[in-house]
Design an enzyme around this catalytic site. Sequence first.
Site, PDB file in Angstrom:
ATOM      1  N   SER A 107      -4.532   6.483  -0.790  1.00 19.49           N
ATOM      2  CA  SER A 107      -5.233   8.382  -0.454  1.00 19.49           C
ATOM      3  C   SER A 107      -3.551   8.868  -1.156  1.00 19.49           C
ATOM      4  CB  SER A 107      -4.666   7.524   0.808  1.00 19.49           C
ATOM      5  OG  SER A 107      -6.370   6.817   1.088  1.00 19.49           O
TER       6      SER A 107
HETATM    7  N1  SAH Z   1      -5.440   2.866   2.420  1.00 22.46           N
HETATM    8  C1  SAH Z   1      -5.847   2.269   0.987  1.00 22.46           C
HETATM    9  C2  SAH Z   1      -7.059   3.000   0.610  1.00 22.46           C
HETATM   10  C3  SAH Z   1      -7.796   2.363  -0.620  1.00 22.46           C
HETATM   11  S1  SAH Z   1      -9.394   2.936  -0.929  1.00 22.46           S
HETATM   12  C4  SAH Z   1      -4.379   2.766   0.404  1.00 22.46           C
HETATM   13  O1  SAH Z   1      -4.479   3.913   0.525  1.00 22.46           O
HETATM   14  O2  SAH Z   1      -4.177   2.151  -0.974  1.00 22.46           O
HETATM   15  C5  SAH Z   1     -10.505   2.081  -0.439  1.00 22.46           C
HETATM   16  C6  SAH Z   1     -10.269   0.615   0.138  1.00 22.46           C
HETATM   17  O3  SAH Z   1     -11.986   0.091   0.556  1.00 22.46           O
HETATM   18  C7  SAH Z   1     -10.434   0.028  -1.772  1.00 22.46           C
HETATM   19  O4  SAH Z   1      -9.667  -0.994  -2.008  1.00 22.46           O
HETATM   20  C8  SAH Z   1     -12.187  -0.632  -1.873  1.00 22.46           C
HETATM   21  O5  SAH Z   1     -11.492  -1.720  -2.491  1.00 22.46           O
HETATM   22  C9  SAH Z   1     -12.265  -0.915  -0.266  1.00 22.46           C
HETATM   23  N2  SAH Z   1     -13.861  -0.586  -0.001  1.00 22.46           N
HETATM   24  C10 SAH Z   1     -14.784  -0.232  -0.460  1.00 22.46           C
HETATM   25  N3  SAH Z   1     -15.578  -0.748   0.766  1.00 22.46           N
HETATM   26  C11 SAH Z   1     -15.448  -1.210   1.763  1.00 22.46           C
HETATM   27  C12 SAH Z   1     -15.836  -2.219   2.953  1.00 22.46           C
HETATM   28  N4  SAH Z   1     -16.943  -2.816   3.093  1.00 22.46           N
HETATM   29  N5  SAH Z   1     -14.697  -3.235   3.636  1.00 22.46           N
HETATM   30  C13 SAH Z   1     -13.722  -3.130   3.437  1.00 22.46           C
HETATM   31  N6  SAH Z   1     -13.158  -2.583   2.266  1.00 22.46           N
HETATM   32  C14 SAH Z   1     -14.084  -1.651   1.707  1.00 22.46           C
END
Ligand code: SAH
Length: 217
Positions: A62
């Site tokens: 993010s």
């Molecule tokens: N806070 C992280 C954001 C990653 S993007 C960072 O800054 O790196 C969002 C993430 O949510 C992705 O890795 C995706 O695989 C995950 N995601 C999507 N749906 C999900 C779910 N139901 N449970 C757990 N993770 C999920």
Amino acid sequence: MDRFKRQRVKMVDSQIRSRGVADIRVLKAMEKIPRHLFIDEGLIDQAYNDNPLPIGERQTISQPYMVAVMTEALELQGSEKVLELGTGSGYQTAILAELAERVFSIERISLLASKARKVLESLGYFSVVIRVGDGTYGWSEEAPFDGIIVSAGSPDIPRPLVEQLAVGGRLVIPVGGRYSQTLYRVTRLSENVEDVKKEDLGGCRFVNLIGEHGWRE
Ligand code: SAH
């Protein structure tokens, strides 16, 4: 000061403090955590830019400002138990580990979870627990949580997350369409799961939260 530290101090000043994030603990954590270690080496020169970056598997780390806004909205004092949905790179997880007592994080994609685990351990965050699975069910064995943070966009607020929120606890979550959402803070006001305060924290754009109480793939 090394070059990355200098870049972080500048990032916090020009992208975060200047846009109104004032929680000093959040600002300090963001000055401390080496964001460049959570992304591929090829992108290292962009690590402290004002935008999200790809982390593989069609997911993104993010935007720093968004991490700051969401973390500030949790109002952590240091003694909290926090649940994160969407570990991704693990960057937000590290910030939470600095600011709360216990952090539980769920990631759908096992490759991302294991990469994040490795970086977090290399930085000494041994107390973070990461699990692979569908976070929209929450983590009932560890509930209730004082804070829940969701870093993927959901069509609705997953009910299990409100159920697993402590009274007085806060849930920060992007809710809306597949391509743009509104960031909400939901505060649980009593034992009654319907008794919540819902605040609009502004527009945002996240990857999809995929799962039983989120989007279908
Ligand atoms: N806070 C992280 C954001 C990653 S993007 C960072 O800054 O790196 C969002 C993430 O949510 C992705 O890795 C995706 O695989 C995950 N995601 C999507 N749906 C999900 C779910 N139901 N449970 C757990 N993770 C999920």
